[in-house]
Design a protein around this motif. Structure first.
Motif, PDB file in Angstrom:
ATOM      1  N   SER A   1      -6.431   6.951  -7.043  1.00 53.95           N
ATOM      2  CA  SER A   1      -5.015   6.682  -6.413  1.00 53.95           C
ATOM      3  C   SER A   1      -5.379   6.328  -4.704  1.00 53.95           C
ATOM      4  N   ALA A   2      -6.205   7.260  -4.319  1.00 53.42           N
ATOM      5  CA  ALA A   2      -6.559   6.966  -2.779  1.00 53.42           C
ATOM      6  C   ALA A   2      -7.091   5.710  -2.555  1.00 53.42           C
TER       7      ALA A   2
ATOM      8  N   TRP B   1       0.721  -1.183  -0.108  1.00 55.98           N
ATOM      9  CA  TRP B   1       0.103   0.045   0.013  1.00 55.98           C
ATOM     10  C   TRP B   1       0.906   1.227   0.094  1.00 55.98           C
ATOM     11  N   LEU B   2       2.164   1.181   0.198  1.00 54.87           N
ATOM     12  CA  LEU B   2       2.931   2.249   0.401  1.00 54.87           C
ATOM     13  C   LEU B   2       3.035   3.058  -0.823  1.00 54.87           C
TER      14      LEU B   2
ATOM     15  N   THR C   1      -0.471   9.202  -4.237  1.00 56.83           N
ATOM     16  CA  THR C   1      -1.635  10.229  -3.888  1.00 56.83           C
ATOM     17  C   THR C   1      -1.204  11.346  -2.970  1.00 56.83           C
ATOM     18  N   SER C   2      -0.228  11.166  -2.110  1.00 53.36           N
ATOM     19  CA  SER C   2       0.233  12.499  -1.655  1.00 53.36           C
ATOM     20  C   SER C   2       1.103  13.347  -2.602  1.00 53.36           C
TER      21      SER C   2
ATOM     22  N   GLN D   1      -6.755   2.922  -4.428  1.00 51.07           N
ATOM     23  CA  GLN D   1      -5.765   2.154  -4.587  1.00 51.07           C
ATOM     24  C   GLN D   1      -5.085   1.876  -3.153  1.00 51.07           C
ATOM     25  N   THR D   2      -4.811   3.034  -2.569  1.00 50.37           N
ATOM     26  CA  THR D   2      -4.051   2.925  -1.358  1.00 50.37           C
ATOM     27  C   THR D   2      -4.868   2.240  -0.312  1.00 50.37           C
TER      28      THR D   2
ATOM     29  N   SER E   1       1.409   3.530  -3.725  1.00 51.25           N
ATOM     30  CA  SER E   1       0.161   4.375  -3.964  1.00 51.25           C
ATOM     31  C   SER E   1      -0.165   5.155  -2.895  1.00 51.25           C
ATOM     32  N   LEU E   2       0.205   5.383  -1.702  1.00 51.65           N
ATOM     33  CA  LEU E   2       0.072   6.378  -0.716  1.00 51.65           C
ATOM     34  C   LEU E   2       0.769   7.546  -1.410  1.00 51.65           C
TER      35      LEU E   2
ATOM     36  N   GLY F   1      -4.691  -1.540  -0.896  1.00 55.22           N
ATOM     37  CA  GLY F   1      -3.798  -2.142  -0.148  1.00 55.22           C
ATOM     38  C   GLY F   1      -3.608  -2.281   1.037  1.00 55.22           C
ATOM     39  N   PHE F   2      -4.026  -1.093   1.775  1.00 52.48           N
ATOM     40  CA  PHE F   2      -4.095  -1.133   3.208  1.00 52.48           C
ATOM     41  C   PHE F   2      -4.995  -2.347   3.854  1.00 52.48           C
TER      42      PHE F   2
END
Length: 272
Positions: A75-76, A25-26, A32-33, A78-79, A28-29, A82-83
């Motif tokens: 993108s969020a 998950w990192l 997003t950021s 996707q994050t 995609s995070l 994954g999380f």
């Protein structure tokens, strides 16, 4: 307590458990950021450019902003996916089998009996080597390969799998008990049978004579034609070498005919 602990069978215990690595998950995070950091200050600039160079296209600035928001939301999501996978994925080895549970709402469970285990391979990329995640490839009898991506502490899991597989006792395939002379071993269990008795007895005779290929071909045909026949499902269990599939077949036979003596005896002998 996770999914695997809640679904242990009698006499089973978890030896080692791990899950999916946080790298799922990192990335995609971070994307997003980055998009948020770029998009927020860029909105006034985008609006000004659209008004200056695309004045003949009304509301184009709104379309551009909307398109940017959609990309960020994707993108969020996707994050978030994954999380959730990082939180909920499980893979473990018990004293009887290897169990993997992937997904939360859409769940996929893989079970591999240690008696069917043949080999375990680890594949790793450059990032995987640096960050500590690997791909685990487990091969069962018959060459069936199960691939598990981004496994955290994969080497430790591999070592425990090999240790448990080496210690696992061989599970003999159950055989049809001998019957008195002139009497079929299945003669007293044809209660409400739907499959032709002669065909079932012929399959049982193939098993007793060691002709497993002929028996398997005949039983496969009988299962497709008579899926509600307890004797056929009993023979399915006899032909399987995987104890968990044997258990499922015997339980199916008992669901159809709770008085099926041979299926009940075989299930008790398995002890699963």
């Amino acid at each position: 307590m996770g999914y695997i602990e809640r679904n242990l069978i009698a006499g089973e215990r978890v030896i080692y458990k791990t899950g999916t690595h946080w790298w799922v998950w990192l990335p995609s995070l971070l994307i997003t950021s980055l998009l948020l950091a770029i998009f927020q200050p860029a909105v006034p600039f985008i609006v000004e450019l659209s008004r200056r160079f695309a004045a003949d296209l009304p509301q184009i600035d709104s379309y551009i902003v909307f398109f940017g928001i959609v990309i960020i939301l994707f993108s969020a999501l996707q994050t978030l996916g994954g999380f959730i996978r990082w939180l909920t994925d499980e893979i473990s080895v018990t004293n009887l089998r290897i169990v993997s549970k992937r997904g939360w709402l859409l769940r996929r469970v893989t079970e591999i009996s240690l008696s069917k285990f043949e080999a375990c391979e680890i594949a790793e990329s450059l990032f995987g080597r640096l960050l500590g995640y690997k791909t685990l490839i487990i091969t069962g009898t018959g060459g069936t390969a199960h691939r598990f991506e981004m496994v955290h502490r994969a080497r430790a899991l591999r070592d425990h799998i090999l240790a448990q597989a080496a210690a696992a006792p061989a599970v003999p395939s159950p055989t049809i008990p001998r019957a008195p002379a002139g009497q079929s071993a299945l003669e007293d269990v044809f209660v409400g049978a739907t499959a032709p008795v002669e065909e079932v007895r012929r399959a049982a005779q193939f098993v007793k004579e060691g002709k497993r290929q002929e028996a398997a071909a005949l039983v496969k045909q009988l299962v497709s034609q008579y899926p509600q026949d307890a004797d056929v499902w009993y023979l399915v269990g006899v032909l399987h070498t995987d104890p968990f599939r044997q258990r499922d077949a015997y339980q199916k036979a008992l669901e159809i005919n709770p008085n099926h003596r041979l299926a009940r005896a075989a299930l008790q002998k398995l002890g699963l």
